[in-house]
Design a protein around this motif. Structure first.
Motif, short mmCIF file in Angstrom:
data_model
loop_
_atom_site.label_atom_id
_atom_site.label_comp_id
_atom_site.label_asym_id
_atom_site.label_seq_id
_atom_site.Cartn_x
_atom_site.Cartn_y
_atom_site.Cartn_z
N MET A 1 0.84 -1.17 0.00
CA MET A 1 0.00 0.00 0.00
C MET A 1 0.89 1.24 0.00
N LYS A 2 0.70 2.10 -0.97
CA LYS A 2 1.48 3.32 -1.06
C LYS A 2 0.84 4.39 -0.17
N ARG A 3 1.68 5.18 0.42
CA ARG A 3 1.22 6.22 1.32
C ARG A 3 1.45 7.59 0.71
N LYS A 4 0.90 8.61 1.36
CA LYS A 4 1.11 9.98 0.92
C LYS A 4 2.61 10.30 0.90
N THR A 5 3.34 9.73 1.84
CA THR A 5 4.78 9.97 1.91
C THR A 5 5.47 9.58 0.61
N PHE A 6 5.01 8.50 -0.03
CA PHE A 6 5.59 8.05 -1.28
C PHE A 6 5.46 9.16 -2.33
N ASP A 7 4.29 9.75 -2.45
CA ASP A 7 4.09 10.83 -3.42
C ASP A 7 4.95 12.04 -3.08
N ASP A 8 5.12 12.31 -1.79
CA ASP A 8 5.98 13.42 -1.39
C ASP A 8 7.43 13.16 -1.81
N LEU A 9 7.89 11.92 -1.65
CA LEU A 9 9.25 11.57 -2.07
C LEU A 9 9.44 11.80 -3.56
N LYS B 1 9.87 2.28 6.82
CA LYS B 1 10.87 3.09 6.11
C LYS B 1 11.56 2.26 5.01
N THR B 2 11.95 1.05 5.33
CA THR B 2 12.61 0.19 4.34
C THR B 2 11.64 -0.16 3.22
N THR B 3 10.41 -0.45 3.57
CA THR B 3 9.39 -0.74 2.56
C THR B 3 9.21 0.44 1.63
N LEU B 4 9.19 1.63 2.18
CA LEU B 4 9.06 2.85 1.37
C LEU B 4 10.23 2.98 0.40
N LEU B 5 11.44 2.72 0.87
CA LEU B 5 12.61 2.78 -0.02
C LEU B 5 12.51 1.75 -1.14
N LYS B 6 12.07 0.55 -0.80
CA LYS B 6 11.94 -0.50 -1.82
C LYS B 6 10.85 -0.17 -2.83
N GLN B 7 9.75 0.42 -2.37
CA GLN B 7 8.70 0.85 -3.30
C GLN B 7 9.23 1.94 -4.24
N LEU B 8 10.02 2.83 -3.69
CA LEU B 8 10.61 3.88 -4.51
C LEU B 8 11.55 3.27 -5.55
N GLY B 9 12.34 2.28 -5.14
CA GLY B 9 13.21 1.58 -6.08
C GLY B 9 12.42 0.91 -7.20
N GLU B 10 11.31 0.27 -6.86
CA GLU B 10 10.45 -0.36 -7.89
C GLU B 10 9.92 0.69 -8.85
N HIS B 11 9.52 1.82 -8.32
CA HIS B 11 9.01 2.91 -9.16
C HIS B 11 10.09 3.39 -10.13
#
Length: 103
Positions: A1-9, A29-39
């Motif tokens: 699940m993507k959060r608002k923080t992801f869009d801010d990044l 935090k690690t999940t967020l980094l990995k989602q960013l990497g996938e993006h």
């Protein structure tokens, strides 16, 4: 699940700066980094994910911050200096001197 923080990044990525993600343990935090990497992978943008939980990476960076380049492959190939490379670093607080690494 993507959060608002992801869009801010995503908004801050084009800037020539680094972004620190802080928070309590086990908050994603690690999940967020990995989602960013996938993006970034889906956009075919050059990026690397390293974790300082890896003892080899941590020792190398503690010996000299520029050793990080051996783990991300930038010294082995010709790189388009016009293209921005994103380095995603997890657990940076484990480094002996995190602020020196970021410089």
């Amino acid at each position: 699940m993507k959060r608002k923080t992801f869009d801010d990044l995503l908004k801050y990525l084009p800037r020539k700066a680094y972004i620190l993600i802080t928070g309590a343990r086990q908050t994603g935090k690690t999940t967020l980094l990995k989602q960013l990497g996938e993006h970034l992978q889906n956009e075919k943008r050059e990026h690397y994910f390293v974790t300082f939980e890896d003892p080899g990476v941590l020792k190398a960076v503690n010996d000299h911050p520029e050793n990080i380049f051996f783990y991300i492959g930038r010294k082995e190939k010709m790189v388009d200096v016009q293209q921005k490379t994103v380095l995603l670093v997890d657990e940076i607080q484990l480094a002996r001197d995190p602020s020196n690494f970021l410089k």
